[in-house]
Enzyme design. Structure first.
Site, PDB file in Angstrom:
ATOM      1  N   PRO A  89      15.248 -12.332   0.310  1.00  9.95           N
ATOM      2  CA  PRO A  89      13.919 -12.377  -0.310  1.00  9.95           C
ATOM      3  C   PRO A  89      13.104 -13.590   0.126  1.00  9.95           C
ATOM      4  O   PRO A  89      11.885 -13.627  -0.053  1.00  9.95           O
ATOM      5  CB  PRO A  89      14.229 -12.433  -1.810  1.00  9.95           C
ATOM      6  CG  PRO A  89      15.621 -11.933  -1.953  1.00  9.95           C
ATOM      7  CD  PRO A  89      16.327 -12.320  -0.699  1.00  9.95           C
ATOM      8  N   GLU A 116      24.767 -14.667  -4.427  1.00 12.74           N
ATOM      9  CA  GLU A 116      23.704 -15.671  -4.418  1.00 12.74           C
ATOM     10  C   GLU A 116      23.239 -16.015  -3.016  1.00 12.74           C
ATOM     11  O   GLU A 116      22.441 -16.930  -2.824  1.00 12.74           O
ATOM     12  CB  GLU A 116      24.175 -16.947  -5.127  1.00 12.74           C
ATOM     13  CG  GLU A 116      24.453 -16.754  -6.606  1.00 12.74           C
ATOM     14  CD  GLU A 116      23.250 -16.222  -7.371  1.00 12.74           C
ATOM     15  OE1 GLU A 116      22.152 -16.798  -7.217  1.00 12.74           O
ATOM     16  OE2 GLU A 116      23.405 -15.223  -8.108  1.00 12.74           O
ATOM     17  N   ARG A 154      11.710   4.633  14.342  1.00 13.61           N
ATOM     18  CA  ARG A 154      10.543   5.499  14.530  1.00 13.61           C
ATOM     19  C   ARG A 154       9.716   5.098  15.743  1.00 13.61           C
ATOM     20  O   ARG A 154       8.977   5.921  16.300  1.00 13.61           O
ATOM     21  CB  ARG A 154       9.653   5.473  13.291  1.00 13.61           C
ATOM     22  CG  ARG A 154      10.350   5.902  12.020  1.00 13.61           C
ATOM     23  CD  ARG A 154       9.418   5.934  10.824  1.00 13.61           C
ATOM     24  NE  ARG A 154       8.580   7.136  10.851  1.00 13.61           N
ATOM     25  CZ  ARG A 154       7.330   7.181  11.284  1.00 13.61           C
ATOM     26  NH1 ARG A 154       6.751   6.082  11.726  1.00 13.61           N
ATOM     27  NH2 ARG A 154       6.658   8.303  11.273  1.00 13.61           N
ATOM     28  N   ASP A 169       0.218   6.283  12.406  1.00 13.35           N
ATOM     29  CA  ASP A 169       0.634   5.940  11.052  1.00 13.35           C
ATOM     30  C   ASP A 169      -0.180   4.777  10.505  1.00 13.35           C
ATOM     31  O   ASP A 169      -0.679   3.928  11.254  1.00 13.35           O
ATOM     32  CB  ASP A 169       2.116   5.528  11.030  1.00 13.35           C
ATOM     33  CG  ASP A 169       3.043   6.730  11.032  1.00 13.35           C
ATOM     34  OD1 ASP A 169       2.572   7.835  10.709  1.00 13.35           O
ATOM     35  OD2 ASP A 169       4.227   6.555  11.352  1.00 13.35           O
TER      36      ASP A 169
END
Length: 233
Positions: A89, A116, A154, A169
């Site tokens: 993150p 963690e 893709r 896209d």
């Protein structure tokens, strides 16, 4: 492209890799995905990969003396250079521009975080490209790894039935507009009908309608994507 995935839970990927376009790309040799259980590099009785953090605190931390040798050995399996990606993150956000960047690589090595996270020395030694799929936390990096694989796949030549699909896209190739509304048969359902312009056969008018719908949808749903260049200024 070769993608090596290092994880504590390789079975998470089995269903994903055996379905749909990803499986097709693998079967046709466009994409190669190898899964490695990092516990194979934990040479103790219990295959221990984590330990309590120094200084105290909740959770467990993945051990540097297990992870680094694992990555280094797997990197040696192929002579092609590999970009090492660590899912976290705290990393830079995965955008379509980042996906396009990754799709230019010959090889990716994805390191899936758990608990963690990793001992900081893993990052100091390996200098990975830290990537986040958003400002939220999942149980592990496996979900992020599948997102990276899916989005990169893709863009590989021949992976889609029509390579133009990836070009048009939303967010692709500098496109900052959302896709227009799409319709197919039946022409009428529960009182809702397909816009007549799409049935006209006039491709010039249809394209103008699509451009307008792209701009309209982006304006109402994602105005943050619009700037002066969108309007030709």
């Amino acid at each position: 492209m070769r993608i090596d995935v290092l994880t504590l839970f390789p079975n998470i990927f089995e269903g994903y890799l055996s379905e749909s376009l990803v499986k097709d790309a693998i079967d046709r040799g466009i994409l190669e995905v190898n899964l490695y259980n990092m516990r194979q590099w934990a040479h103790d009785k219990h295959n221990t990969m984590d330990d309590r953090p120094f200084g105290g605190g909740p959770g467990m931390v993945l051990k540097v003396d297990r992870v680094v040798p694992c990555v280094e050995e797997i990197l040696s399996y192929d002579q092609r250079p590999s970009r090492v990606i660590l899912t976290t993150p705290q990393g830079r956000t995965l955008t379509q521009r980042v996906v396009e960047e990754l799709a230019c690589e010959q090889r990716l090595t994805i390191l899936c975080g758990r608990y963690e996270g990793f001992d900081q020395r893993v990052i100091d030694i390996l200098q990975p490209d830290e990537i986040s799929i958003g400002d939220y936390v999942t149980n592990g990096g496996e979900v992020a790894a599948t997102v990276i694989i899916d989005s990169v796949m893709r863009l590989l030549p021949g992976a889609l039935g029509d390579d133009q699909s990836a070009v048009v896209d939303s967010f692709s190739s500098g496109n900052r507009l959302l896709e227009e509304d799409q319709y197919t048969r039946p022409r009428e359902y529960r009182g809702l009908t397909v816009p007549e312009i799409l049935l006209s056969g006039d491709h010039g008018l249809i394209e103008k309608w699509r451009d307008l719908k792209r701009l309209e949808k982006t304006f109402f749903r994602r105005p943050d994507l619009l700037d002066d260049s969108t309007f030709g200024n």
